[in-house]
Design an enzyme around this catalytic site. Sequence first.
Site, PDB file in Angstrom:
ATOM      1  N   SER A  71       0.809  -1.221   0.000  1.00 21.02           N
ATOM      2  CA  SER A  71       0.000   0.000   0.000  1.00 21.02           C
ATOM      3  C   SER A  71       0.843   1.272   0.000  1.00 21.02           C
ATOM      4  O   SER A  71       0.495   2.249  -0.663  1.00 21.02           O
ATOM      5  CB  SER A  71      -0.936   0.003   1.214  1.00 21.02           C
ATOM      6  OG  SER A  71      -1.737  -1.145   1.238  1.00 21.02           O
ATOM      7  N   HIS A  78       0.757   4.691   4.856  1.00 25.85           N
ATOM      8  CA  HIS A  78       0.138   5.246   3.650  1.00 25.85           C
ATOM      9  C   HIS A  78       0.552   6.705   3.455  1.00 25.85           C
ATOM     10  O   HIS A  78       0.932   7.122   2.349  1.00 25.85           O
ATOM     11  CB  HIS A  78      -1.388   5.164   3.753  1.00 25.85           C
ATOM     12  CG  HIS A  78      -1.906   3.772   3.773  1.00 25.85           C
ATOM     13  ND1 HIS A  78      -3.234   3.464   3.983  1.00 25.85           N
ATOM     14  CD2 HIS A  78      -1.277   2.568   3.602  1.00 25.85           C
ATOM     15  CE1 HIS A  78      -3.400   2.166   3.939  1.00 25.85           C
ATOM     16  NE2 HIS A  78      -2.233   1.596   3.721  1.00 25.85           N
TER      17      HIS A  78
END
Length: 214
Positions: free
Chosen positions: A132, A190
């Site tokens: 991610s 993230h």
Amino acid sequence: MNTAGGLTPIVGALIAGCGLVFMLQVGENALLLKHLALWPPLPATWPADGRDYSSWPGFAPWQLLTYAFLHGGLLHLLFNLFGLWMFGPPVERALGSRRFAGFYLSCVIGAGLAQVLVAQWSSHLAPTVGASGGVLGLLPAFALLYPHARIRLLFPPVSLKAPVFVVVFGIAELLFGVTGTLPGIAHFAHLGGMLSGGILLAYWLLLSPRRRRP
């Protein structure tokens, strides 16, 4: 957004690598997690918190890369590969395969460093896995390279310009991370990936005109 042009070499290799490692996880999940997942160093609260860390594998430098090829389940893998397939090829075509490879790995490392840093003051220690951070590092790159492209959301069913989408997504990740909403997701990883990608590509874009000057 336009993903015409097919799969690019580095994106294809990353998708294949993540798929291969996931198949290996089926038989050697515990072993791979122990050595290749991103394990943060012992937190700043140790030993005052009184927890037993005798079985904690601990941080190793190579984990800042290897964690991005492990995933917590099939759905986790598919979501990340979908994002890589959607945003990776247009960014790779713009940067070139060699530079794109360095860019993606920089986002992965930036995401991992952010997660390790935040983990020093977190009471919820757990290993981090997943692509991610690298995938989300592609978002600001895509927005900078294709500022007029639009990204269609399924929920709510709206279409946003890429830069607007990146800002909204970044704010949401920050809120989720600070408030502890949606636990079990590495929100700060993230954000670290997005920040790394945005800064690195902005630097390259600013540097490129200077290189072309006589």
